[in-house]
Design a protein around this motif. Sequence first.
Motif, PDB file in Angstrom:
ATOM      1  N   MET A 116       0.853  -1.196   0.000  1.00 51.63           N
ATOM      2  CA  MET A 116       0.000   0.000   0.000  1.00 51.63           C
ATOM      3  C   MET A 116       0.886   1.243   0.000  1.00 51.63           C
ATOM      4  N   GLY A 117       0.609   2.201  -0.867  1.00 52.34           N
ATOM      5  CA  GLY A 117       1.441   3.387  -0.993  1.00 52.34           C
ATOM      6  C   GLY A 117       1.355   4.306   0.210  1.00 52.34           C
ATOM      7  N   VAL A 118       2.374   5.136   0.369  1.00 47.78           N
ATOM      8  CA  VAL A 118       2.434   6.035   1.530  1.00 47.78           C
ATOM      9  C   VAL A 118       1.333   7.088   1.492  1.00 47.78           C
ATOM     10  N   LEU A 119       0.732   7.317   0.332  1.00 45.36           N
ATOM     11  CA  LEU A 119      -0.333   8.311   0.216  1.00 45.36           C
ATOM     12  C   LEU A 119      -1.701   7.670  -0.015  1.00 45.36           C
ATOM     13  N   HIS A 120      -1.809   6.387   0.309  1.00 46.03           N
ATOM     14  CA  HIS A 120      -3.084   5.700   0.127  1.00 46.03           C
ATOM     15  C   HIS A 120      -4.188   6.413   0.908  1.00 46.03           C
ATOM     16  N   GLY A 121      -5.325   6.625   0.257  1.00 47.49           N
ATOM     17  CA  GLY A 121      -6.459   7.264   0.897  1.00 47.49           C
ATOM     18  C   GLY A 121      -6.443   8.777   0.835  1.00 47.49           C
ATOM     19  N   ARG A 122      -5.360   9.364   0.330  1.00 53.24           N
ATOM     20  CA  ARG A 122      -5.276  10.817   0.210  1.00 53.24           C
ATOM     21  C   ARG A 122      -5.825  11.260  -1.138  1.00 53.24           C
ATOM     22  N   VAL A 123      -6.395  12.447  -1.159  1.00 58.28           N
ATOM     23  CA  VAL A 123      -6.934  13.034  -2.381  1.00 58.28           C
ATOM     24  C   VAL A 123      -6.045  14.201  -2.768  1.00 58.28           C
ATOM     25  N   LEU A 134       2.285  16.479 -15.008  1.00 57.09           N
ATOM     26  CA  LEU A 134       1.899  15.105 -15.343  1.00 57.09           C
ATOM     27  C   LEU A 134       2.773  14.103 -14.606  1.00 57.09           C
ATOM     28  N   ALA A 135       4.085  14.330 -14.597  1.00 54.95           N
ATOM     29  CA  ALA A 135       4.983  13.413 -13.888  1.00 54.95           C
ATOM     30  C   ALA A 135       4.650  13.362 -12.400  1.00 54.95           C
ATOM     31  N   SER A 136       4.294  14.499 -11.828  1.00 49.92           N
ATOM     32  CA  SER A 136       3.942  14.537 -10.403  1.00 49.92           C
ATOM     33  C   SER A 136       2.613  13.840 -10.150  1.00 49.92           C
ATOM     34  N   ALA A 137       1.651  14.039 -11.040  1.00 46.76           N
ATOM     35  CA  ALA A 137       0.373  13.346 -10.899  1.00 46.76           C
ATOM     36  C   ALA A 137       0.576  11.836 -10.939  1.00 46.76           C
ATOM     37  N   GLU A 138       1.426  11.374 -11.842  1.00 46.17           N
ATOM     38  CA  GLU A 138       1.712   9.944 -11.933  1.00 46.17           C
ATOM     39  C   GLU A 138       2.391   9.444 -10.660  1.00 46.17           C
ATOM     40  N   ALA A 139       3.359  10.201 -10.161  1.00 39.03           N
ATOM     41  CA  ALA A 139       4.078   9.781  -8.954  1.00 39.03           C
ATOM     42  C   ALA A 139       3.158   9.758  -7.737  1.00 39.03           C
ATOM     43  N   LEU A 140       2.254  10.715  -7.643  1.00 36.35           N
ATOM     44  CA  LEU A 140       1.290  10.726  -6.539  1.00 36.35           C
ATOM     45  C   LEU A 140       0.355   9.522  -6.634  1.00 36.35           C
ATOM     46  N   ALA A 141      -0.059   9.192  -7.867  1.00 40.46           N
ATOM     47  CA  ALA A 141      -0.930   8.038  -8.055  1.00 40.46           C
ATOM     48  C   ALA A 141      -0.208   6.739  -7.682  1.00 40.46           C
ATOM     49  N   VAL A 142       1.044   6.609  -8.096  1.00 41.69           N
ATOM     50  CA  VAL A 142       1.829   5.413  -7.754  1.00 41.69           C
ATOM     51  C   VAL A 142       1.982   5.301  -6.240  1.00 41.69           C
ATOM     52  N   ALA A 143       2.076   6.453  -5.558  1.00 40.72           N
ATOM     53  CA  ALA A 143       2.191   6.451  -4.094  1.00 40.72           C
ATOM     54  C   ALA A 143       0.865   6.175  -3.400  1.00 40.72           C
ATOM     55  N   GLY A 144      -0.213   6.010  -4.182  1.00 35.31           N
ATOM     56  CA  GLY A 144      -1.487   5.595  -3.606  1.00 35.31           C
ATOM     57  C   GLY A 144      -2.572   6.637  -3.567  1.00 35.31           C
ATOM     58  N   LEU A 179      -3.541   7.790 -15.483  1.00 35.85           N
ATOM     59  CA  LEU A 179      -3.433   7.623 -14.032  1.00 35.85           C
ATOM     60  C   LEU A 179      -4.365   6.530 -13.525  1.00 35.85           C
ATOM     61  N   ALA A 180      -5.542   6.436 -14.119  1.00 36.89           N
ATOM     62  CA  ALA A 180      -6.497   5.420 -13.678  1.00 36.89           C
ATOM     63  C   ALA A 180      -5.917   4.030 -13.836  1.00 36.89           C
ATOM     64  N   GLY A 181      -5.033   3.857 -14.789  1.00 36.92           N
ATOM     65  CA  GLY A 181      -4.388   2.565 -14.986  1.00 36.92           C
ATOM     66  C   GLY A 181      -3.359   2.239 -13.923  1.00 36.92           C
ATOM     67  N   LEU A 182      -3.045   3.205 -13.061  1.00 39.46           N
ATOM     68  CA  LEU A 182      -2.064   2.978 -11.998  1.00 39.46           C
ATOM     69  C   LEU A 182      -2.714   2.487 -10.711  1.00 39.46           C
ATOM     70  N   GLY A 183      -4.033   2.402 -10.697  1.00 42.72           N
ATOM     71  CA  GLY A 183      -4.699   1.761  -9.568  1.00 42.72           C
ATOM     72  C   GLY A 183      -5.637   2.623  -8.761  1.00 42.72           C
ATOM     73  N   GLY A 184      -5.396   3.932  -8.691  1.00 48.58           N
ATOM     74  CA  GLY A 184      -6.261   4.796  -7.896  1.00 48.58           C
ATOM     75  C   GLY A 184      -7.342   5.440  -8.737  1.00 48.58           C
TER      76      GLY A 184
END
Length: 250
Positions: free
Chosen positions: A1-8, A20-30, A50-55
Motif C-alpha cells: 500500500m502506498g504512503v499516500l493511500h487514501g489521500r486526495v 503530469l509526472a507529479s500526478a503519476e508519482a502521486l498516483a503510484v504512491a497511492g 493515471l487510472a491505470g495505476l490503480g487509484g
Amino acid sequence: MGVLHGRVALVTGGASGIGLASAEALAVAGADVVVADIDSDGGAAAARRLAGLGGRAVFLHVDATDEQHVADAVRRIVSDFGGLDLALNNVGRGELGRTVTTTSLESWNAILGLSLTSTWLAMKHEIPAMVARGGGVIVNMSSSAGVSPQLTASPAYAAAKAGVAHLTRYAARQYADQGIRVNAVAPGITLTPRVEQWFAQDAIAEEVAGSQFIGRAATPAEVAASVVYLCSPAAAMVTGHTVPVSGGVR
C-alpha cells in the motif's frame, strides 16, 4: 500500500511536463488524483493514464487564473471525493530573450497572472478545504530562476517565481497551527516538452543545462519525486521551505 493511500490530491497544470509526472508519482504512491488543466485533451488523456495505476483519477477543465473555475473545482473535489488532502500548484510560463526594459506590460501581467496569481488563487480555495479535513499539504512550483538571477529567464518569470517562494513561506507560517504544511519546489532546467523545444531551437540551451553542478537537465520524474516526498509523512516537519531540484544551481 502506498504512503499516500487514501489521500486526495489536486494537481494544477497536470496535463503535461512536471505536472503530469507529479500526478503519476502521486498516483503510484497511492493517492487519488484530480488533474486540473486548461488543456482538455491532454488532461483527459492524463486522467486515463493515471487510472491505470490503480487509484481514482479524474480530469477537470480549469483556467487557474479564473477564481470561479478554481473555486468550483475545489468544491467538486470535496463533493465527489469527500475532501482534499494534497495539492500541487503547478501553473506558469515564461518567455525567452526579454530584459527588464524589453518586457511589455501585457507580457508582464500575463506571466505574473499565470505563475503567481494562479498559485495564490489555488491556495485561497484549497486551504479552507484542507482545514475542514483536519490538515493537508500544499506544494507550489517555484523555480531556480526565482531564487537567484538567471538571464536566460525573463524578469517577469523570475519575479513571479520569487513571489511564489515568498508566498509559500507566508502561507506556511499562517496556517501551520491548522495542520497545513506548505512548501515549494524550485527546479532548474527540466526536460519538459517546452524545454525540449528550446533545446531543439537554441544551441545555448544544452550549454546552460550543462553548467549545473550535475551537468545535465533534470527529468520531470526527478522533480516529481521531491513533490511526493514533501506530500508524504516523511516530511512531517518540513514546512515553509523552497526545495531546489536544480543539480546544484542556487
